[in-house]
Design a protein around this motif. Structure first.
Motif, short mmCIF file in Angstrom:
data_model
loop_
_atom_site.label_atom_id
_atom_site.label_comp_id
_atom_site.label_asym_id
_atom_site.label_seq_id
_atom_site.Cartn_x
_atom_site.Cartn_y
_atom_site.Cartn_z
N HIS A 19 -22.38 21.73 -26.65
CA HIS A 19 -22.93 21.36 -25.35
C HIS A 19 -21.87 20.76 -24.43
N HIS A 20 -21.08 19.84 -24.98
CA HIS A 20 -20.12 19.14 -24.12
C HIS A 20 -18.91 20.01 -23.77
N LEU A 72 -10.60 19.49 -24.77
CA LEU A 72 -11.07 18.52 -25.77
C LEU A 72 -11.16 17.13 -25.16
N GLU A 73 -10.14 16.73 -24.40
CA GLU A 73 -10.16 15.41 -23.76
C GLU A 73 -11.29 15.29 -22.75
N ALA A 74 -11.52 16.36 -21.98
CA ALA A 74 -12.56 16.31 -20.96
C ALA A 74 -13.95 16.19 -21.57
N SER A 75 -14.11 16.67 -22.81
CA SER A 75 -15.42 16.62 -23.46
C SER A 75 -15.71 15.28 -24.13
N VAL A 102 -18.41 13.46 -26.34
CA VAL A 102 -18.32 13.45 -27.80
C VAL A 102 -17.59 12.21 -28.29
N ALA A 103 -18.09 11.63 -29.37
CA ALA A 103 -17.44 10.50 -30.04
C ALA A 103 -17.81 10.55 -31.51
#
Length: 388
Positions: A19-20, A72-75, A102-103
């Motif tokens: 999703h992200h 990846l960073e933006a998500s 995401v975390a």
């Protein structure tokens, strides 16, 4: 019953990541990604799940590493501030993916992607790990970069000492630990830990316990291979007027203390032999696998002066070859006046654990007092009782 550890990366994790990534990259093929990521996932254990998810990510992200890392960073989940006014000690266990990104445990797979794609691009990769570690940890992913690009890695770690994020400062210590559990062993640092010592010297005064405990664990690692170096460090840096420093160094000394290392015991004032009598007793001489048995320890000081004592319990487990080998469990630190006695009860657990196989037969229990063995109780370990 607690949920299986492997389920920290499961179908919901895959869907959230999907999703992200679609949120920040409209051409991201969620259908294909989810199909690949979910195929066979349930049959895998945790680490294999992270690697499986990483392969699916790499198959659906741009080949260009800068573009890949940027997505990846933006998500990632938004962090409200990099200036932590509280101690984020337990925050890694509660960081979770939310509507902002995401975390948490999904980022183990992100770290795998950075390692697989980013080793030829270390500066950009370290930038990505700086972002990831603030939402999870990058202590495993940074290690291949320390190994492959040590000069750049240590220059970067030096710079991160002043980072406002406690997560980043912790990464400086935790990521460079020579013997990090689950992590790539950094053999060059096992042989010579000197590159990390200036970092640890700064971080042992960090304002957060979260960072300081990592420093203690790092120093404890060093002590396993270079005990004389750790003894020198404790002697040089111990400050009894500084409680947090003493706690840190005490925790860093735990392996050598458990091993009865006399120079380290001397550092903490518990190197002298115990003058007194020791009695150990258990309510029965047999115990079954899965049971807990109380051990009563009684000490009587016979010396003419007060004695400071470090008392640890050692269970001598039978191994597959029939030999007995001790496992040390923390007991008490106490001071006895001349002629004073003390007793207490400590539980001996014979419940199976993943890191130790229990074999039936004769076992033994004694105590280590200031590094020297005292007393002996023999036990017979039996198979678990049959359930009706």
């Amino acid at each position: 019953m607690a949920e299986a550890f492997k389920n920290l990366i499961g179908p919901a994790t895959v869907q959230a990541v999907s999703h992200h990534l679609r949120r920040v990259h409209r051409r991201f093929d969620t259908t294909s990604f989810e199909a690949q990521a979910l195929d066979g996932l349930q049959d895998l254990e945790f680490k294999a799940r992270a690697q499986h998810l990483a392969r699916a990510l790499m198959a659906h992200l741009p080949e260009d590493f800068d573009a890949c890392a940027g997505l990846l960073e933006a998500s990632l989940k938004r962090v409200p501030s990099l200036h932590f006014e509280h101690d984020p000690d337990d925050e890694l266990g509660t960081l979770q993916t939310d509507d902002s990104g995401v975390a948490g445990w999904a980022l183990w797979a992100y770290g795998e992607v950075i390692v697989q794609r980013g080793l030829p691009h270390p500066e950009r990769a370290l930038q990505a790990l700086h972002a990831i570690t603030q939402r999870f940890t990058a202590e495993f992913a940074i290690r291949p970069f320390i190994q492959a690009h040590p000069e750049l890695a240590f220059t970067t770690l030096q710079r991160w000492l002043d980072d406002p994020s406690a997560h980043v400062r912790r990464l400086v210590s935790e990521g460079s630990r020579p013997r990090l559990p689950w992590g790539l062993r950094l053999q060059d640092l096992v042989r010579d830990p000197s590159p990390t010592l200036p970092l640890l010297q700064r971080l042992q005064g960090d304002p957060t316990e979260y960072v300081r405990r990592s420093v203690a664990n790092h120093l404890n690692d060093i002590g396993k291979d270079h005990p004389e170096l750790l003894v020198q460090w404790v002697r040089q840096h111990r400050d009894d007027t500084h409680p947090t420093r003493s706690r840190l160094l005490r925790h860093a000394s735990r392996h050598l203390i458990k091993q009865g290392h006399v120079p380290m015991l001397d550092c903490w004032g518990v190197g002298a032999a115990f003058e007194g009598e020791v009695s150990l007793s258990v309510p029965r001489s047999t115990v079954r696998i899965g049971e807990v048995l109380p051990l009563t320890i009684a000490l009587m000081a016979t010396g003419t002066a007060p004695q400071t004592l470090e008392v640890d319990v050692r269970v001598h487990h039978r191994k597959a070859d029939g030999q007995l080998r001790p496992k040390v469990f923390k007991g008490k630190r106490l001071t006895l006046a001349a002629g004073e006695g003390v007793s207490w009860t400590q539980s001996l657990s014979f419940k199976p654990v993943s890191t130790r196989t229990l074999y039936p037969g004769v076992q033994g229990v004694d105590v280590s007092i200031n590094g020297q063995p005292h007393g002996w109780v023999e036990l017979t370990l039996q198979e678990p009782a049959l359930s009706r």
